[in-house]
Design a protein around this motif. Structure first.
Motif, PDB file in Angstrom:
ATOM      1  N   ALA A 183       0.861  -1.187   0.000  1.00 59.50           N
ATOM      2  CA  ALA A 183       0.000   0.000   0.000  1.00 59.50           C
ATOM      3  C   ALA A 183       0.892   1.231   0.000  1.00 59.50           C
ATOM      4  CB  ALA A 183      -0.906  -0.003   1.229  1.00 59.50           C
ATOM      5  N   ALA A 186      -3.217   6.344  -1.361  1.00 58.67           N
ATOM      6  CA  ALA A 186      -4.672   6.201  -1.249  1.00 58.67           C
ATOM      7  C   ALA A 186      -5.317   7.554  -1.443  1.00 58.67           C
ATOM      8  CB  ALA A 186      -5.069   5.623   0.108  1.00 58.67           C
ATOM      9  N   PHE A 288     -12.000   4.395   0.980  1.00 54.97           N
ATOM     10  CA  PHE A 288     -10.541   4.357   0.878  1.00 54.97           C
ATOM     11  C   PHE A 288     -10.189   3.601  -0.401  1.00 54.97           C
ATOM     12  CE2 PHE A 288     -11.590   4.947   5.236  1.00 54.97           C
ATOM     13  CZ  PHE A 288     -10.513   5.526   5.886  1.00 54.97           C
ATOM     14  N   ILE A 290      -7.100   2.333  -2.496  1.00 49.02           N
ATOM     15  CA  ILE A 290      -5.695   2.124  -2.141  1.00 49.02           C
ATOM     16  C   ILE A 290      -5.001   1.370  -3.259  1.00 49.02           C
ATOM     17  CG2 ILE A 290      -4.164   1.208  -0.361  1.00 49.02           C
ATOM     18  CD1 ILE A 290      -6.931   1.089   1.345  1.00 49.02           C
TER      19      ILE A 290
END
Length: 296
Positions: A183, A186, A288, A290
């Motif tokens: 990740a 985002a 979110f 991401i």
């Protein structure tokens, strides 16, 4: 026919003003075995589904625990939103107070009538209006440049939130063939019942085969996902608070959209003793989105 925009037809079908609810008779809902298209779901694990008509799409029902949902919301509003390194859609237009005097902290502390100075020619606006009406997104990790449509030097970006990264990386490693996925960036979108997200494909990352993750908290929404062309008729999926969608394979480059946020669908576990918090979250879907940016 290739030149027929069937995706747009479906967007118009589900888009409607404010608190109105569109016809949901052809919307798939993983919580309702009697919903449209449910027989096209394949359960690969309990509460984890693929969908035969959208290859590569993985739907994780009720995947984010209530405690983690509340933690992520509070981290965004009380911590990430006040960090000057995290861009928001408001940043170019207002002289935003940051750190422990952020617009969210003022709102939460009952100072919603405070006026925030605009950057000319933008006029001043109250904290209430900024939080409830004008705040649309904040970026985390690598800060996407919306003008140039590129990610800048990662060395200039703040670190990605640790707990969110750990959670989504575990999901990708558990349910896809990408054990080293990271990740790195985002965008957190704030939707009200009148807001929509038009059909698009995310194409700014270096490797467009790497999974894209969408995590929903707050109000339910209608999510459309089709194929590589707008001529393909998309499927309509109802997403609830705590649901996660992973786009892999062909679905990673599929057109997708959010034509409708469903009012009055907030789960009670997101409410607190704070009237200010409740007034905000009862009218919001927080999403979110991401992704891994670099091909590393």
């Amino acid at each position: 026919m290739e030149n027929v925009n069937n995706f747009r037809v479906q967007e118009k079908r589900y888009k409607c003003p404010g608190d109105l609810v569109p016809d949901l008779s052809e919307v798939l809902d993983t919580r309702d075995p009697n919903s449209y298209g449910y027989n096209n779901l394949q359960a690969v694990r309990p509460d984890v589904f693929t969908y035969s008509k959208v290859p590569g799409l993985i739907i994780l029902k009720d995947c984010v625990s209530p405690d983690l949902q509340k933690y992520l919301l509070k981290e965004i509003m009380f911590e990430q939103l006040q960090d000057s390194k995290n861009k928001t859609n408001l940043s170019p237009f207002y002289k935003l107070p940051l750190e422990t005097d952020s617009i969210w902290r003022r709102y939460h502390d009952g100072r919603e009538c405070d006026l925030i100075e605009g950057i000319p020619p933008t006029k001043p606006a109250t904290v209430e209006r900024l939080i409830q009406k004008k705040l649309r997104w904040v970026t985390l990790g690598e800060q996407y440049d919306w003008t140039e449509k590129v990610y800048p030097d990662p060395a200039l970006s703040p670190p990605f939130p640790t707990r969110l990264a750990s959670f989504v990386e575990d999901l990708v490693q558990s349910y896809t063939d990408y054990p080293k996925w990271k990740a790195e960036a985002a965008i957190v979108n704030f939707y009200s019942p009148s807001d929509t997200l038009s059909a698009h494909v995310d194409r700014s990352e270096e490797d467009l085969t790497l999974p894209l993750i969408s995590l929903s908290i707050g109000l339910d929404c209608i999510y459309l996902i089709g194929g590589s062309s707008r001529s393909e008729v998309p499927m309509a999926l109802r997403l609830h608070s705590g649901d996660v969608v992973i786009m892999t394979g062909p679905s990673r480059q599929a057109f997708h959209a959010v034509p409708k946020i469903l009012a009055s669908t907030i789960p009670s576990y997101l409410l607190t003793e704070s009237d200010q918090w409740n007034r905000w979250i009862q009218t919001k879907r927080v999403n979110f989105n991401i992704r891994q940016v670099r091909n590393s």
